[in-house]
Write an enzyme that holds these catalytic residues in place. Structure first.
Site, PDB file in Angstrom:
ATOM      1  N   GLU A  96      64.024 -16.744  43.229  1.00 19.17           N
ATOM      2  CA  GLU A  96      63.327 -16.518  41.970  1.00 19.17           C
ATOM      3  C   GLU A  96      62.517 -15.197  41.902  1.00 19.17           C
ATOM      4  O   GLU A  96      61.543 -15.071  40.915  1.00 19.17           O
ATOM      5  CB  GLU A  96      62.296 -17.982  41.691  1.00 19.17           C
ATOM      6  CG  GLU A  96      63.011 -19.029  41.478  1.00 19.17           C
ATOM      7  CD  GLU A  96      62.271 -20.139  40.589  1.00 19.17           C
ATOM      8  OE1 GLU A  96      61.601 -19.860  39.862  1.00 19.17           O
ATOM      9  OE2 GLU A  96      62.757 -21.184  40.585  1.00 19.17           O
ATOM     10  N   HIS A 153      61.661 -19.194  36.938  1.00 23.55           N
ATOM     11  CA  HIS A 153      61.893 -17.768  36.663  1.00 23.55           C
ATOM     12  C   HIS A 153      63.662 -17.580  36.645  1.00 23.55           C
ATOM     13  O   HIS A 153      64.206 -17.837  37.498  1.00 23.55           O
ATOM     14  CB  HIS A 153      61.244 -16.872  37.791  1.00 23.55           C
ATOM     15  CG  HIS A 153      59.700 -16.996  37.976  1.00 23.55           C
ATOM     16  ND1 HIS A 153      59.087 -18.337  38.590  1.00 23.55           N
ATOM     17  CD2 HIS A 153      58.834 -16.230  37.607  1.00 23.55           C
ATOM     18  CE1 HIS A 153      57.816 -18.169  38.517  1.00 23.55           C
ATOM     19  NE2 HIS A 153      57.324 -16.960  37.804  1.00 23.55           N
ATOM     20  N   LYS A 180      54.802 -23.034  33.345  1.00 24.02           N
ATOM     21  CA  LYS A 180      55.247 -21.546  33.498  1.00 24.02           C
ATOM     22  C   LYS A 180      56.704 -21.376  33.382  1.00 24.02           C
ATOM     23  O   LYS A 180      57.352 -21.899  34.111  1.00 24.02           O
ATOM     24  CB  LYS A 180      54.506 -20.752  34.481  1.00 24.02           C
ATOM     25  CG  LYS A 180      54.905 -19.466  34.518  1.00 24.02           C
ATOM     26  CD  LYS A 180      54.451 -18.491  35.848  1.00 24.02           C
ATOM     27  CE  LYS A 180      54.668 -17.222  35.881  1.00 24.02           C
ATOM     28  NZ  LYS A 180      54.510 -16.752  37.180  1.00 24.02           N
TER      29      LYS A 180
END
Length: 262
Positions: A96, A153, A180
């Site tokens: 990530e 991510h 997130k």
């Protein structure tokens, strides 16, 4: 944007998910000495610019030997230098965008050590570790008074709005306190898609969210979070930890300029 749904997460007097996005700076260093030095520089910066930084993130994946028992003295050094600042612990895995690979067992061992250290306020747990892992990590963190930032991510592109909202929703269902997602825009419309997902998720959840489009194309997403619902942004004093991070004082000025006027 009307803040009617978000339930703020409060750590050391900082209310994440309320008002202007909170500004977080990374500590990226490969030795305890360098960690201490960066922490001291942040403390010095705050003495000159009170309130310019709201949170600090220790990116432990920058320390090659962090699994060899030096994680605890390193995090203690940060807490000693920055006793009042909320501290987010992150080991960003290589898949990530982090600096090194780690086994799931090693990741959990390090996370558990940090959760029990009494030094951190928040911990980043990657969604890619799996549903059960995230659920159990969240339970362990909450038992020790630590808040969980679940993260995802994508350094290869920008998923659809539906997919980004789905991932964030999944994080919430697994017990995360803050949700997130960071993506890599390849063209300007990708950044627009990220902002659309942010606005959509803001309407759906009571959890604070963090949404970032990386690189220069996505830089606008780092300063317009209050308009689209993102509650934290990441800037740099010296070393950046991700593509597109900007100087913290410059970011603060831009966020102030972009604040919605009621």
């Amino acid at each position: 944007m009307d803040e009617v749904l978000t339930r703020p997460v409060r750590v050391r007097g900082v209310s994440i998910g309320e008002g202007m996005p909170k500004l977080c700076v990374p500590i990226v260093a490969d030795t305890i000495g360098a960690v201490s030095a960066q922490s001291a520089r942040i403390a010095g910066f705050l003495a000159q610019h009170p309130g310019a930084v709201d949170l600090v993130e220790w990116r432990a994946d920058w320390m090659p030997s962090v699994e060899d028992g030096i994680g605890l003295p390193a995090v203690e050094a940060i807490r000693t230098a920055l006793p009042e600042l909320p501290l987010l612990f992150t080991f960003r895995t290589q898949r990530e965008g982090g600096q090194q690979a780690i086994t799931k067992e090693g990741y959990w061992k390090l996370a558990r050590q940090m959760i029990q250290s009494g030094c951190i306020d928040l911990i980043d747990i990657e969604l890619s570790m799996g549903d059960q892992f995230l659920k159990e990590a969240a339970a362990a963190a909450h038992e020790n008074g630590v808040k969980v930032v679940a993260s995802n991510h994508d350094f290869h592109g920008t998923p659809s709005v539906q997919e980004m909202v789905s991932r964030l929703t999944r994080m919430e269902s697994l017990g995360a306190d803050i949700l997130k997602i960071a993506v890599m825009p390849l063209e300007p419309k990708d950044t627009l898609r990220l902002l659309s997902a942010s606005a959509e998720m803001y309407r759906r959840t009571a959890c604070p969210i963090i949404t970032i489009a990386m690189s220069g194309i996505g830089a606008v997403s780092r300063v317009c979070g209050e308009v689209f619902g993102s509650s934290v942004t990441f800037g740099a004093l010296e070393e950046s930890s991700a593509p597109g991070q900007m100087d913290v004082l410059e970011m603060k000025r831009m966020m102030e300029a972009l604040r919605p006027r009621r």
